[in-house]
Design an enzyme around this catalytic site. Sequence first.
Site, PDB file in Angstrom:
ATOM      1  N   TYR A 177     -13.386   4.029  -5.822  1.00 50.96           N
ATOM      2  CA  TYR A 177     -12.237   4.308  -5.330  1.00 50.96           C
ATOM      3  C   TYR A 177     -10.934   4.160  -4.412  1.00 50.96           C
ATOM      4  O   TYR A 177     -10.335   4.066  -5.116  1.00 50.96           O
ATOM      5  CB  TYR A 177     -13.092   5.439  -4.565  1.00 50.96           C
ATOM      6  CG  TYR A 177     -11.973   6.581  -4.042  1.00 50.96           C
ATOM      7  CD1 TYR A 177     -10.690   7.062  -5.442  1.00 50.96           C
ATOM      8  CD2 TYR A 177     -11.155   7.644  -3.397  1.00 50.96           C
ATOM      9  CE1 TYR A 177      -9.496   7.676  -5.239  1.00 50.96           C
ATOM     10  CE2 TYR A 177     -10.421   8.272  -3.014  1.00 50.96           C
ATOM     11  CZ  TYR A 177      -9.816   8.599  -3.720  1.00 50.96           C
ATOM     12  OH  TYR A 177      -8.125   9.576  -4.192  1.00 50.96           O
ATOM     13  N   HIS A 180      -5.443   3.494  -1.729  1.00 54.08           N
ATOM     14  CA  HIS A 180      -6.255   4.492  -0.325  1.00 54.08           C
ATOM     15  C   HIS A 180      -6.001   4.017   0.873  1.00 54.08           C
ATOM     16  O   HIS A 180      -6.995   4.006   2.001  1.00 54.08           O
ATOM     17  CB  HIS A 180      -7.522   4.564  -0.767  1.00 54.08           C
ATOM     18  CG  HIS A 180      -7.717   5.875  -0.608  1.00 54.08           C
ATOM     19  ND1 HIS A 180      -8.695   6.657   0.106  1.00 54.08           N
ATOM     20  CD2 HIS A 180      -7.754   6.626  -1.525  1.00 54.08           C
ATOM     21  CE1 HIS A 180      -8.888   8.264  -0.505  1.00 54.08           C
ATOM     22  NE2 HIS A 180      -8.789   8.575  -0.720  1.00 54.08           N
TER      23      HIS A 180
HETATM   24 MG    MG Z   1      -4.754   8.671  -2.300  1.00 55.27          MG
END
Ligand code: MG
Length: 428
Positions: free
Chosen positions: A180, A234
């Site tokens: 991710y 992130h």
């Molecule tokens: Mg995000």
Amino acid sequence: MTRRSLLGSLTAATLARRLNGLPPLTVKDARVIGTNGGGNYRWAFLKVLTSEPGLYGLGTAGNHYQPHAVIAALEKHFIPWLIGRDVDRIEDLWQSAHLRTYWRNGPINNSVLSAMDMALWDIKGKRAGMPVYELLGGKVRDAVPCYDHAGGATPEAAVESVRKSLAAGFRHVRVQFGAYGGGGFIPKGQGSRPEGGSDGPAFDEEQYVDQVPRLMERVRSEVGAAPKLLHDVHSHLSGMNAVEFCRRMQPLQMFFIEDVLPPEQLAWYRQIRQNCTTPQAVGEVFSHPFEYTPLISERLIDFARCRVSAIGGITPARKLAVLCENFGVRTAFQEGGENDPVNQLAAYHVDISSPAFGIQEENRFPPLVREMLPGCAEIRKGYLYGSGKPGLGIDIDEKLAAKHPLGAFPGGGAYTLDRTMDGAVVKP
Ligand code: MG
């Protein structure tokens, strides 16, 4: 006529005029509907019932990592406070609910506020016979463009995935590489590890800064200049690595880079601004509506990126959009796979009525969810469409939701953290 009865009749007349002949409306009751949506969702909705039989509103208190804490806050502390209050006074109720806990903001309190706020806008829209966006000033665009999610562990897989999104009609595509965080991981078991420590994938900042711009360059060279490409870091980088990453991404003309820094290190956005022109989307994990003020007023970012339900609903999201508009910043409200259809529609109503709109993250729901929540928004050829019905335009089948209750979660439902080679946590 006595002075008191004169005053009484004046008040009644004023009230009737204010409500255009509609009777006063109060909160009769409210209840929480928790459901897993027939899958792994962790949703908590609030249904606010009014003194008018059959008239109710629906809001979400979505908080994927602590839904039971939000439900307890709603049931034990918020609903007893809400019952009997004037449904029409959304702004006053938001302000007083916000201050009601003395210590304010944070992901629990603002999820509670969101549930109330969306339900009240839903009721007001149903009362007016209009979708909520009409009450916010009406449409300023015909539909809401969304960005799709694409990616792959190799550039070839990522290119193929981007092409699929483009073929489906999306003009904006977020591209991640592998995990991710999107690249920069030393594979499981490889490298020099501490004795007795984790041997899982290890995040490495310098590898990320080296790999991702080169991977994205391959994608850009294959798909050309027209697709609007996005990438989410992130919050995994720190300081000058974040600056250098954005500098290396500049030639790729990204639509935006999301959360290159964690919320604890926002001052570094000044350094990014001084070194490159890569657009910055910031704030997925913000829950305090005022965290944005310096970033927007100093024009340090390009997109406000929070989730509508995380900051307290339509009322603060609309104010954030106005703040953005005044400083030439745009909105990019967050969705994400675990989010719910009520929040998606709340974002839709702000998106479609705001000149500061930039882009909306997509979210698609399986057939059972669409059956459970009739009126779900739809994405067609990269655009989000609401149901067009009054209020938010969505309802809930409580019997179906009850068949799919919210359970307990292994390990308490915590967010899974990435770790570095030496076993330290990485900020998400
Ligand atoms: Mg995000």
